[in-house]
Design a protein around this motif. Structure first.
Motif, PDB file in Angstrom:
ATOM      1  N   PRO A  45       0.830  -1.012  -0.029  1.00  0.00           N
ATOM      2  CA  PRO A  45       0.073  -0.061   0.190  1.00  0.00           C
ATOM      3  C   PRO A  45       0.846   1.277  -0.146  1.00  0.00           C
ATOM      4  CG  PRO A  45       0.192  -0.962   2.086  1.00  0.00           C
ATOM      5  CD  PRO A  45       0.955  -1.784   1.262  1.00  0.00           C
ATOM      6  N   ILE A  46       0.222   2.453  -0.552  1.00  0.00           N
ATOM      7  CA  ILE A  46       0.902   3.755  -0.369  1.00  0.00           C
ATOM      8  C   ILE A  46      -0.097   4.763   0.246  1.00  0.00           C
ATOM      9  CG2 ILE A  46       2.661   3.268  -2.174  1.00  0.00           C
ATOM     10  CD1 ILE A  46       0.524   4.671  -4.067  1.00  0.00           C
ATOM     11  N   ILE A  47       0.390   5.498   1.060  1.00  0.00           N
ATOM     12  CA  ILE A  47      -0.451   6.530   1.414  1.00  0.00           C
ATOM     13  C   ILE A  47      -0.547   7.913   0.515  1.00  0.00           C
ATOM     14  CG2 ILE A  47       0.137   5.894   3.971  1.00  0.00           C
ATOM     15  CD1 ILE A  47       2.070   8.447   3.921  1.00  0.00           C
ATOM     16  N   PRO A  48      -1.693   8.764   0.764  1.00  0.00           N
ATOM     17  CA  PRO A  48      -1.858   9.826   0.058  1.00  0.00           C
ATOM     18  C   PRO A  48      -0.509  10.724   0.192  1.00  0.00           C
ATOM     19  CG  PRO A  48      -3.806   9.394   0.955  1.00  0.00           C
ATOM     20  CD  PRO A  48      -2.787   8.612   1.613  1.00  0.00           C
ATOM     21  N   VAL A  49      -0.007  11.388  -1.014  1.00  0.00           N
ATOM     22  CA  VAL A  49       1.137  12.542  -1.108  1.00  0.00           C
ATOM     23  C   VAL A  49       0.668  13.573   0.123  1.00  0.00           C
ATOM     24  CG1 VAL A  49       2.689  14.030  -2.278  1.00  0.00           C
ATOM     25  CG2 VAL A  49       1.868  11.646  -3.249  1.00  0.00           C
ATOM     26  N   GLY A  50       1.645  13.931   1.067  1.00  0.00           N
ATOM     27  CA  GLY A  50       1.440  14.805   1.995  1.00  0.00           C
ATOM     28  C   GLY A  50       0.735  14.437   3.420  1.00  0.00           C
ATOM     29  N   LYS A  51       0.648  13.063   3.408  1.00  0.00           N
ATOM     30  CA  LYS A  51      -0.286  12.737   4.525  1.00  0.00           C
ATOM     31  C   LYS A  51       0.676  11.772   5.389  1.00  0.00           C
ATOM     32  CE  LYS A  51      -4.325  14.143   3.198  1.00  0.00           C
ATOM     33  NZ  LYS A  51      -4.959  15.119   4.069  1.00  0.00           N
ATOM     34  N   GLU A  52       1.773  12.148   5.547  1.00  0.00           N
ATOM     35  CA  GLU A  52       2.828  11.446   6.466  1.00  0.00           C
ATOM     36  C   GLU A  52       2.340  11.692   7.971  1.00  0.00           C
ATOM     37  OE1 GLU A  52       3.840  13.722   4.257  1.00  0.00           O
ATOM     38  OE2 GLU A  52       5.706  13.076   3.427  1.00  0.00           O
ATOM     39  N   ALA A  53       1.994  12.951   8.252  1.00  0.00           N
ATOM     40  CA  ALA A  53       1.512  13.696   9.550  1.00  0.00           C
ATOM     41  C   ALA A  53       0.206  12.521   9.874  1.00  0.00           C
ATOM     42  CB  ALA A  53       1.097  14.862   9.642  1.00  0.00           C
ATOM     43  N   ALA A  54      -0.514  12.168   9.088  1.00  0.00           N
ATOM     44  CA  ALA A  54      -1.611  11.510   9.308  1.00  0.00           C
ATOM     45  C   ALA A  54      -1.179  10.194  10.136  1.00  0.00           C
ATOM     46  CB  ALA A  54      -2.806  11.261   8.579  1.00  0.00           C
ATOM     47  N   SER A  55      -0.436   9.416   9.101  1.00  0.00           N
ATOM     48  CA  SER A  55       0.162   8.009   9.473  1.00  0.00           C
ATOM     49  C   SER A  55       0.981   8.172  10.940  1.00  0.00           C
ATOM     50  CB  SER A  55       1.188   7.538   8.361  1.00  0.00           C
ATOM     51  OG  SER A  55       0.508   7.398   7.095  1.00  0.00           O
ATOM     52  N   GLY A  56       1.999   9.230  11.029  1.00  0.00           N
ATOM     53  CA  GLY A  56       2.671   9.210  12.293  1.00  0.00           C
ATOM     54  C   GLY A  56       1.623   9.524  13.480  1.00  0.00           C
TER      55      GLY A  56
END
Length: 621
Positions: A534-545
């Motif tokens: 899987p890949i997360i949406p671009v710019g959504k690292e904060a939500a995963s963290g």
């Protein structure tokens, strides 16, 4: 056969419980008790079915309303009866006791109420298996060497940890100090962490494992696997104990089988037409989560439970000497989580993820009022090693999440063909795929170092792989995933017992790996297995963290999105504390560097538990 007790605590009187006559809490079970799932455990387990109907006083016998029960032979549980009785008495004093109460411990071993009321919480009791008493003179039946055998035994009776799971998958880990640790002395946290790694965490069993782990055939009990007689069980544990902890956790979360079964048994909801704007996603995915989404939510639930367990260990008022105990991680492997409906997917998954601590044959319960200063000092090192082992499972789970479910893109796919024999596995050849389209099939030639891999006829050994990008419907934590199908290998030099393929996707700072099942070696072998990256949406690292930090019990309400994004970056706090996973065959981590990273991670984790700042973020935020 049945459970008898000298006390019954099923009725409340105000804030206290009132004892009832012995006959009111007698539970009878059907005969004989049949052997059930083993999961690699050394002790044989038996399923206990309560006798339906009413007793002589017209009351329905306790336990016949739905709970599931398991029995464990007392002869294979040295010293566990006393330990479980003390824990059960503690639960009664904490008003957390289960409905059945066995004979209390001997005088001098009993838990005193002042030991609980004046020394703080004992939350770790909530993670122990629910013990309910001792069933005497039970007729037990099992099959060994093709013959049915029976004998009479006394059984420890537990509430089944598999209760509520259609097909439970259980990873059974052996952790805690052994004899070497009991004689050693430590200097600091790093040296203790290195000693804990030398002690090791072993995979002692795997119930309902994925296809990538070889197992015995299914028994008549369709929910589990039979591991045969004692000799076969010991032999089956040998390859498991050679597994790295990261590989074991990755195999635990290989939940493709649950999704495959839902597809195999279609319903009307499975054929709902795709909604507008669904970007061509499979209609099945509008109603159910895919395997990668299920694995992500299950891993977050495991991280949350392991954080609670580690924190409960730290709050135990006195050091414990829990030697060679076990940690069981359970997850549902037979049903796909619904994407839509009255129950949120997170709630559905969390209710089907469990962590249980068990196995106390060489352990003892230390209490503040009955533990001398010398005993506390003697228990200090074993207790630190136990906490290091729990912390290691948490650390491995957190970095598995960070590297598997926080990537915005996958830059390269690496295919490794491995030969598997009784002595272990070794790498045959490697191929890389760094440029790929939305849907294509590639034939990759394998190399060993810089040399092309060929068979005895001079033909190049190659692997056929198909890549396809699949968008995911909303709501989803991922924008989509790459489906990689390992089809077959051609022109393989016959020599090994069996072959498998390891497929690894990497980005700038993340990596995710899957392993196929083992197939018998031949000139051409076929797997036809699909894996999801899987890949997360671009710019959504904060939500995963933020999801990871919340599962770790860290305060995130006052943290800015910029701080979370910075922490997920190449030089951020999470990336610094969660180094890349090691997936290469035969390659191991440096124990000193890994121990130092784990100690630093747990130290920062504690600062977030007990201080207002989030310890896993940089200090300037």
């Amino acid at each position: 056969m049945g459970i008898t007790s000298s006390f019954c605590c099923t009725d409340r009187s105000g804030t206290r419980r009132k004892s009832q006559p012995l006959s009111s809490c007698y539970v009878d079970f059907h005969k004989p008790a049949e052997a059930t799932q083993q999961g690699g455990a050394q002790a044989r387990l038996f399923r206990l079915l309560p006798v339906a109907g009413n007793n002589s006083k017209g009351r329905r016998p306790l336990g016949s309303g739905g709970p599931e029960w398991l029995g464990k032979d007392v002869t294979s549980s040295f010293n566990e009866v006393d330990f479980y009785n003390e824990i059960l008495h503690m639960r009664r004093l904490l008003q957390q006791d289960p409905p059945l109460q066995p004979v209390l411990p001997k005088l001098g071993q009993q838990v005193k109420e002042e030991d609980l009321s004046q020394t703080g919480p004992w939350g770790i009791v909530d993670f122990m298996v629910s013990y309910h008493g001792l069933a005497r003179s039970c007729t037990c039946s099992w099959v060994a060497d093709g013959r049915e055998r029976q004998r009479v035994a006394d059984l420890l009776v537990f509430r089944s940890p598999f209760e509520g799971l259609a097909r439970p998958r259980m990873l059974h880990l052996e952790l805690g100090p052994r004899s070497l640790a009991l004689q050693a002395r430590h200097e600091n946290q790093i040296s203790t962490g290195i000693l804990a790694r030398q002690e090791g965490i072993f995979v002692d069993g795997f119930l309902s494992p994925p296809e990538s782990i070889s197992s015995e055939g299914p028994t008549l009990d369709l929910r589990g696997w039979s591991w045969g007689d004692n000799t076969q069980r010991r032999a089956k544990r040998l390859p498991l104990q050679r597994m790295q902890l990261s590989q074991a956790l990755s195999s635990l979360l290989d939940l493709r089988a649950a999704i495959a079964e839902e597809r195999f048994w279609p319903s009307e909801d499975s054929f709902v037409p795709a909604r507008p704007g669904a970007r061509g996603a499979d209609a099945f995915l509008h109603n159910f989560l895919c395997a990668a989404e299920y694995s992500e939510l299950a891993l977050l639930a495991f991280v949350c439970e392991l954080s609670r367990l580690l924190r409960a260990c730290e709050e135990v008022p006195v050091p414990q000497k829990w030697v060679q105990s076990s940690l069981a991680l359970l997850v549902e492997a037979g049903v796909a989580p619904p994407r839509r409906g009255p129950i949120q997917p997170e709630t559905w998954v969390t209710s089907r993820v469990k962590i249980q601590i068990l196995g106390w044959s060489k352990s003892s319960l230390s209490l503040p009022g009955s533990t001398t200063q010398d005993e506390r000092q003697d228990n200090e090192l074993p207790w630190q090693i136990y906490q290091h082992h729990v912390g290691r499972v948490l650390w491995e789970s957190a970095r598995l999440y960070f590297h598997s479910f926080c990537a915005e893109e996958w830059v390269k796919f690496t295919v490794q063909l491995c030969e598997v024999s009784k002595g272990g596995s070794s790498l045959l050849g490697t191929a890389e795929l760094s440029s790929f389209g939305a849907c294509e099939s590639r034939t990759l030639k394998l190399h060993k170092g810089d040399t092309p891999l060929t068979n005895s006829m001079g033909r190049p050994t190659q692997v056929v792989v198909t890549l396809k990008f699949l968008p995911l419907p909303e709501p989803s934590n991922f924008t989509g995933l790459w489906q990689a199908q390992v089809e077959r290998a051609e022109h393989v030099e016959v020599g090994a017992d069996s072959l498998c393929v390891m497929l690894t996707a990497t980005s700038r700072q993340h990596s995710m790996s899957h392993r196929t099942r083992e197939v018998p070696n031949a000139a051409e072998v076929s797997w036809n297995e699909e894996f999801e990256f899987p890949i997360i949406p671009v710019g959504k690292e904060a939500a995963s963290g933020q999801r990871l930090l919340e599962a770790l019990g860290q305060p995130t309400k006052s943290i800015t999105q910029e701080a979370l994004t910075e922490s997920m970056g190449l030089k951020g706090g999470l990336a610094r504390h969660l180094p890349p996973l090691v997936f290469e065959e035969g390659k191991k981590e440096d124990p000193r560097a890994a121990s130092a990273g784990q100690v630093a991670f747990i130290a920062e984790l504690r600062s977030g538990w007990y201080e207002p700042r989030c310890g896993l973020l940089d200090n300037n935020y």
